[in-house]
Motif scaffolding. Structure first.
Motif, PDB file in Angstrom:
ATOM      1  N   ILE A 149      38.608 -46.663  -0.847  1.00  0.00           N
ATOM      2  CA  ILE A 149      37.223 -46.000  -0.616  1.00  0.00           C
ATOM      3  C   ILE A 149      36.859 -46.349   0.569  1.00  0.00           C
ATOM      4  CG2 ILE A 149      35.119 -45.382  -1.101  1.00  0.00           C
ATOM      5  CD1 ILE A 149      35.875 -45.691  -4.222  1.00  0.00           C
ATOM      6  N   ALA A 150      36.726 -47.723   0.837  1.00  0.00           N
ATOM      7  CA  ALA A 150      36.405 -48.154   2.045  1.00  0.00           C
ATOM      8  C   ALA A 150      37.062 -47.745   3.516  1.00  0.00           C
ATOM      9  CB  ALA A 150      36.116 -49.741   1.981  1.00  0.00           C
ATOM     10  N   ASN A 151      38.403 -48.004   3.057  1.00  0.00           N
ATOM     11  CA  ASN A 151      39.302 -47.816   4.282  1.00  0.00           C
ATOM     12  C   ASN A 151      39.274 -46.177   4.604  1.00  0.00           C
ATOM     13  OD1 ASN A 151      40.189 -50.279   4.719  1.00  0.00           O
ATOM     14  ND2 ASN A 151      41.820 -49.956   3.137  1.00  0.00           N
ATOM     15  N   ASP A 152      39.192 -45.239   3.584  1.00  0.00           N
ATOM     16  CA  ASP A 152      39.230 -43.734   3.866  1.00  0.00           C
ATOM     17  C   ASP A 152      37.848 -43.481   4.501  1.00  0.00           C
ATOM     18  OD1 ASP A 152      41.706 -43.819   2.708  1.00  0.00           O
ATOM     19  OD2 ASP A 152      41.113 -42.610   1.321  1.00  0.00           O
ATOM     20  N   VAL A 153      36.823 -43.942   4.004  1.00  0.00           N
ATOM     21  CA  VAL A 153      35.558 -43.679   4.404  1.00  0.00           C
ATOM     22  C   VAL A 153      35.120 -44.136   5.570  1.00  0.00           C
ATOM     23  CG1 VAL A 153      33.067 -43.913   4.424  1.00  0.00           C
ATOM     24  CG2 VAL A 153      34.201 -43.599   2.266  1.00  0.00           C
ATOM     25  N   ARG A 154      35.618 -45.384   6.355  1.00  0.00           N
ATOM     26  CA  ARG A 154      35.719 -45.869   7.775  1.00  0.00           C
ATOM     27  C   ARG A 154      36.558 -44.997   8.637  1.00  0.00           C
ATOM     28  NH1 ARG A 154      36.320 -52.260   6.581  1.00  0.00           N
ATOM     29  NH2 ARG A 154      35.102 -52.901   8.369  1.00  0.00           N
ATOM     30  N   SER A 155      37.418 -44.546   8.071  1.00  0.00           N
ATOM     31  CA  SER A 155      38.538 -43.811   9.109  1.00  0.00           C
ATOM     32  C   SER A 155      38.248 -42.293   8.928  1.00  0.00           C
ATOM     33  CB  SER A 155      39.977 -44.110   8.705  1.00  0.00           C
ATOM     34  OG  SER A 155      40.072 -43.538   7.336  1.00  0.00           O
ATOM     35  N   GLY A 156      37.294 -41.793   8.057  1.00  0.00           N
ATOM     36  CA  GLY A 156      36.932 -40.386   8.318  1.00  0.00           C
ATOM     37  C   GLY A 156      37.690 -39.703   7.207  1.00  0.00           C
ATOM     38  N   ALA A 210      30.571 -40.349  11.603  1.00  0.00           N
ATOM     39  CA  ALA A 210      30.680 -39.281  12.409  1.00  0.00           C
ATOM     40  C   ALA A 210      30.114 -39.623  13.904  1.00  0.00           C
ATOM     41  CB  ALA A 210      29.785 -38.260  11.996  1.00  0.00           C
ATOM     42  N   ALA A 211      29.228 -40.527  13.965  1.00  0.00           N
ATOM     43  CA  ALA A 211      28.495 -40.821  15.129  1.00  0.00           C
ATOM     44  C   ALA A 211      29.386 -41.917  15.837  1.00  0.00           C
ATOM     45  CB  ALA A 211      27.326 -41.394  15.021  1.00  0.00           C
ATOM     46  N   GLY A 212      30.544 -42.432  14.948  1.00  0.00           N
ATOM     47  CA  GLY A 212      31.534 -43.458  15.636  1.00  0.00           C
ATOM     48  C   GLY A 212      31.148 -44.623  15.355  1.00  0.00           C
ATOM     49  N   ASP A 213      30.325 -45.194  14.329  1.00  0.00           N
ATOM     50  CA  ASP A 213      29.842 -46.347  14.017  1.00  0.00           C
ATOM     51  C   ASP A 213      30.603 -46.762  12.747  1.00  0.00           C
ATOM     52  OD1 ASP A 213      28.137 -46.639  15.838  1.00  0.00           O
ATOM     53  OD2 ASP A 213      26.411 -45.628  14.606  1.00  0.00           O
ATOM     54  N   ASP A 214      30.802 -48.044  12.540  1.00  0.00           N
ATOM     55  CA  ASP A 214      31.523 -48.848  11.399  1.00  0.00           C
ATOM     56  C   ASP A 214      30.424 -49.189  10.310  1.00  0.00           C
ATOM     57  OD1 ASP A 214      33.142 -49.762   9.437  1.00  0.00           O
ATOM     58  OD2 ASP A 214      34.144 -51.414  10.743  1.00  0.00           O
ATOM     59  N   PRO A 215      30.337 -48.607   8.993  1.00  0.00           N
ATOM     60  CA  PRO A 215      29.361 -48.915   8.120  1.00  0.00           C
ATOM     61  C   PRO A 215      29.710 -50.268   7.502  1.00  0.00           C
ATOM     62  CG  PRO A 215      30.315 -46.685   7.762  1.00  0.00           C
ATOM     63  CD  PRO A 215      31.220 -47.323   8.707  1.00  0.00           C
ATOM     64  N   GLY A 216      30.833 -50.890   7.672  1.00  0.00           N
ATOM     65  CA  GLY A 216      31.287 -51.969   6.898  1.00  0.00           C
ATOM     66  C   GLY A 216      32.253 -52.245   6.013  1.00  0.00           C
ATOM     67  N   ALA A 217      32.453 -53.251   5.353  1.00  0.00           N
ATOM     68  CA  ALA A 217      33.624 -53.249   4.578  1.00  0.00           C
ATOM     69  C   ALA A 217      33.680 -52.543   3.286  1.00  0.00           C
ATOM     70  CB  ALA A 217      33.930 -54.911   4.223  1.00  0.00           C
ATOM     71  N   LEU A 218      32.361 -52.436   2.944  1.00  0.00           N
ATOM     72  CA  LEU A 218      32.168 -51.672   1.496  1.00  0.00           C
ATOM     73  C   LEU A 218      31.677 -50.085   1.844  1.00  0.00           C
ATOM     74  CD1 LEU A 218      30.841 -54.239  -0.849  1.00  0.00           C
ATOM     75  CD2 LEU A 218      32.952 -53.494  -0.634  1.00  0.00           C
ATOM     76  N   ALA A 219      32.025 -49.697   2.977  1.00  0.00           N
ATOM     77  CA  ALA A 219      31.501 -48.322   3.454  1.00  0.00           C
ATOM     78  C   ALA A 219      31.875 -47.290   2.309  1.00  0.00           C
ATOM     79  CB  ALA A 219      32.264 -47.959   4.622  1.00  0.00           C
ATOM     80  N   ALA A 256      21.122 -40.260  -0.593  1.00  0.00           N
ATOM     81  CA  ALA A 256      20.558 -40.422   0.860  1.00  0.00           C
ATOM     82  C   ALA A 256      21.591 -41.520   1.481  1.00  0.00           C
ATOM     83  CB  ALA A 256      19.049 -40.717   0.566  1.00  0.00           C
ATOM     84  N   ASN A 257      21.646 -42.370   0.704  1.00  0.00           N
ATOM     85  CA  ASN A 257      22.629 -43.452   1.398  1.00  0.00           C
ATOM     86  C   ASN A 257      24.145 -43.322   1.726  1.00  0.00           C
ATOM     87  OD1 ASN A 257      20.617 -45.476   1.499  1.00  0.00           O
ATOM     88  ND2 ASN A 257      21.054 -46.199  -0.649  1.00  0.00           N
ATOM     89  N   ALA A 258      24.578 -42.302   0.907  1.00  0.00           N
ATOM     90  CA  ALA A 258      25.880 -41.884   1.257  1.00  0.00           C
ATOM     91  C   ALA A 258      25.922 -40.923   2.367  1.00  0.00           C
ATOM     92  CB  ALA A 258      26.316 -41.070  -0.314  1.00  0.00           C
ATOM     93  N   ASP A 259      24.948 -39.933   2.683  1.00  0.00           N
ATOM     94  CA  ASP A 259      24.870 -39.105   3.674  1.00  0.00           C
ATOM     95  C   ASP A 259      24.595 -40.054   4.812  1.00  0.00           C
ATOM     96  OD1 ASP A 259      25.242 -37.057   2.085  1.00  0.00           O
ATOM     97  OD2 ASP A 259      22.950 -36.350   1.930  1.00  0.00           O
ATOM     98  N   ALA A 260      23.969 -40.842   4.817  1.00  0.00           N
ATOM     99  CA  ALA A 260      23.745 -41.930   5.886  1.00  0.00           C
ATOM    100  C   ALA A 260      25.136 -42.675   6.449  1.00  0.00           C
ATOM    101  CB  ALA A 260      22.617 -43.086   5.807  1.00  0.00           C
ATOM    102  N   ILE A 261      25.745 -43.074   5.425  1.00  0.00           N
ATOM    103  CA  ILE A 261      27.173 -43.654   5.655  1.00  0.00           C
ATOM    104  C   ILE A 261      27.829 -42.652   6.411  1.00  0.00           C
ATOM    105  CG2 ILE A 261      29.242 -44.460   4.889  1.00  0.00           C
ATOM    106  CD1 ILE A 261      27.049 -46.586   4.656  1.00  0.00           C
ATOM    107  N   ASP A 262      27.957 -41.429   5.981  1.00  0.00           N
ATOM    108  CA  ASP A 262      28.860 -40.290   6.615  1.00  0.00           C
ATOM    109  C   ASP A 262      28.433 -39.814   7.843  1.00  0.00           C
ATOM    110  OD1 ASP A 262      30.560 -40.097   4.553  1.00  0.00           O
ATOM    111  OD2 ASP A 262      29.255 -38.553   3.324  1.00  0.00           O
ATOM    112  N   ALA A 263      27.066 -40.066   8.147  1.00  0.00           N
ATOM    113  CA  ALA A 263      26.516 -39.672   9.198  1.00  0.00           C
ATOM    114  C   ALA A 263      26.581 -40.689  10.439  1.00  0.00           C
ATOM    115  CB  ALA A 263      24.927 -39.543   9.381  1.00  0.00           C
TER     116      ALA A 263
END
Lengths: 103, 479
Positions: free
Chosen positions: B10-17, B62-71, B52-59
């Motif tokens: 999950i974390a790898n996939d979310v971080r890489s979009g 999308a903005a090019g930030d890395d949300p972290g190891a448990l994204a 709300a937190n999941a949407d913030a992670i996706d945002a």
């Protein structure tokens, strides 16, 4: 070697409930007298061990006091803390009478 | 649940979009909707906050930030971990409605790493129990068989992971409260070395024994979660200040050359299920096949661990729980005089197991009995530390069952406190010594098909080593 204390009595349980600030019912006092006596009898196993040359361990780590710089920093927000209180008044916790006739 | 994705994926996939945190969250909320009424893993599900937190992670992605190891990884939090502005009940009536003014450090750390807190999980009241039957809000059921307990005290966290509600959960372990429910529900649960994980914001039960730790469906996910939460915290005076090693770097190194000792006193313990003992033997054979040497070892004083624990933990609890007096938070009982109000509050607010332990601890500390009970238990604690040290001169890790039995049926131990306490006989010595240990699922019993857990024990700061052995065991199990 430490001698095992005598079996727990109902009077012991009443006394301990007072120390622990628990208003136990009569039924609870009866139930706990039997159960606690049973648990303590099991624990007597450790009371019987010879530990005369053994120092007690109160904590797994060698504890040292921890200091920080004496610099003021914000603490908890008073209103947020008081919002959790069962009763508050004028920025303080409100409690029933604390002085008067001894209970 | 085999169709559930690991936290790593999950974390790898979310971080890489490749996947969206919101989609992951909705999949988990659907599973909760489908089975939570049966399982009752949660005291509270935080749907709106999690969305709300999941949407913030996706945002952020999308903005090019890395949300972290448990994204974007959903995580369940035991309800004795403080969450700012969100009910934290310890499954006790006495704290009903309390909203902590701060977060536990571990809650801040998983949030900072991009994890999505799904909710607060059920527990035995104030973490006192081995079945989650002592909750003021009703028991949690074992997702593998709903007629059986999930273990405890972190039964809700174990059940949430086993049911696929979350890939990760946090629990706390004072005498086995992570490892025993992990074993009974068929997931991985780990108690880290005392002092490696901050206790700031963990509601205190027995402060010299309590430690927060991870639940996961596999060993690598558990290591990933512990790496996220551990490390020095100035808010906890017992937090170890020195840097801690990586848990994941060497996790796949295998066990060749390691010396493994099967603890006789914990494996031949009275009342052990022969199939549980056989599982330990199979695990030992698998480690031997991986190149480890295996021998039996006696750690004699561990047989006194249970008795020492049930004097020390209640003694510390009787002191820690003195704060529930009806003045600053939670329930307030009737009474025009403060001492009457205090005693009524505590009697109305605490359940019977909590009262039993407060009574036991107060007695063990009271004048005339202190030396025979509490003092003696502390000296036995020293013996356990010494005996472990001797064993670790000859062995790198130790092996034992996690729980002497598979998950038991509801009500089967509730009328006999001593029988319930015996559930923790294999896990308690680790807490008394401040060491680390992990439970890994290792097969099922042949009659009920319930999971069996094998425990790997390590000395203080051997956390990375026990993860490595656990990983080897997990791989030896096959798919």
């Amino acid at each position: 070697m430490t001698a095992s204390p005598a079996r727990l009595t109902r009077q012991d349980v009443e006394h301990v409930a007072k120390l622990a600030r628990l208003a136990l019912s009569d039924a609870e006092i009866d139930e706990f007298t039997g159960q606690l006596a049973g648990i303590l009898e099991h624990a007597a196993l450790v009371s019987a061990l010879d530990t005369s040359d053994v120092a007690p361990t109160s904590h797994p780590l060698p504890l040292v006091n921890v200091f920080r710089a004496d610099i003021a920093r914000p603490g908890a927000d008073r209103d947020e803390v008081l919002a959790n209180a069962p009763a508050a008044e004028s920025g303080r916790f409100r409690v029933p009478r604390i002085l008067g006739e001894a209970p | 649940m085999s169709d559930s994705q690991s936290a790593f994926t999950i974390a790898n996939d979310v971080r890489s979009g490749r996947q969206r945190a919101r989609d992951i969250l909705e999949q988990h909320l659907e599973r909760i909707d489908a089975r939570e009424a049966d399982v009752h893993a949660f005291n509270l599900v935080l749907r709106d906050e999690a969305r709300a937190n999941a949407d913030a992670i996706d945002a952020a992605v999308a903005a090019g930030d890395d949300p972290g190891a448990l994204a974007g990884v959903p995580i369940a939090l035991k309800d004795n971990l403080c969450t700012r502005g969100i009910d934290t009940t310890c499954s006790s009536k006495i704290l009903q409605g309390w909203k902590p003014p701060y977060n536990a450090t571990v809650v801040d750390r998983v949030h900072a790493a991009g994890a999505i807190a799904l909710g607060k999980t059920n527990l035995d009241e104030f973490a006192m129990g081995s079945s989650t039957e002592n909750s003021a809000f009703g028991a949690t059921r074992n997702p593998v068989d709903l007629s059986r307990v999930p273990g405890g005290s972190s039964g809700g966290s174990a059940a949430a992971v086993a049911a696929g509600f979350a890939p990760l959960a946090l629990g706390s372990d004072t005498g086995g409260s992570i490892r025993q429910p992990a074993a009974l529900c068929g997931v991985v649960g780990m108690k880290p070395t005392y002092g490696t994980v901050s206790r700031y914001g963990l509601v205190a039960f027995a402060s010299s024994l309590d430690q927060v730790g991870p639940f996961a469906r596999d060993v690598r996910d558990a290591a990933l979660l512990l790496e996220t939460i551990w490390g020095h915290d100035p808010m906890d005076s017992t937090s170890i200040a020195s840097p801690l090693p990586s848990l994941l770097d060497g996790i796949d190194k295998g066990v060749a050359g390691l010396r493994v000792g099967i603890v006789e006193e914990l494996t031949d313990v009275e009342g052990i299920d022969p199939e549980v003992r056989a599982a330990v033997g199979k695990a030992a054979a698998a480690l031997e096949a991986g190149g480890a040497t295996v021998d039996r070892v006696s750690v004699p004083s561990t047989m006194y661990g249970l008795d020492a624990y049930y004097l020390i933990a209640p003694a510390e609890a009787s002191s820690n729980l003195a704060r529930y007096d009806g003045v600053r938070y939670g329930l307030r009982g009737a009474g025009d005089d403060i001492s009457v109000m205090n005693a009524n509050t505590r009697n109305d607010g605490f359940g019977s197991e909590v009262k039993r332990r407060i009574m036991l601890g107060t007695y063990a500390l009271s004048a005339g009995y202190y030396d025979a009970y509490y003092g003696q238990a502390q000296r036995v604690r020293t013996l356990i530390v010494r005996d472990f040290a001797r064993a670790y001169e000859h062995f790198d890790v130790l092996l034992s069952p996690t729980s002497p039995t598979i998950a038991f049926e509801f009500g089967s131990k509730t009328t006999d406190p001593l029988a319930m306490y015996l559930s923790d006989v294999c896990t308690i010595p680790t807490n008394l010594a401040g060491h680390c240990a992990i439970s890994v699922p290792y097969g099922n019993d042949s009659v009920h098909q319930m999971p069996i857990g094998v425990q790997i024990l390590g000395r203080e700061l051997a956390d990375a080593l026990i993860f490595r052995v656990a990983r080897a065991l997990e791989l030896s199990r096959g798919a």
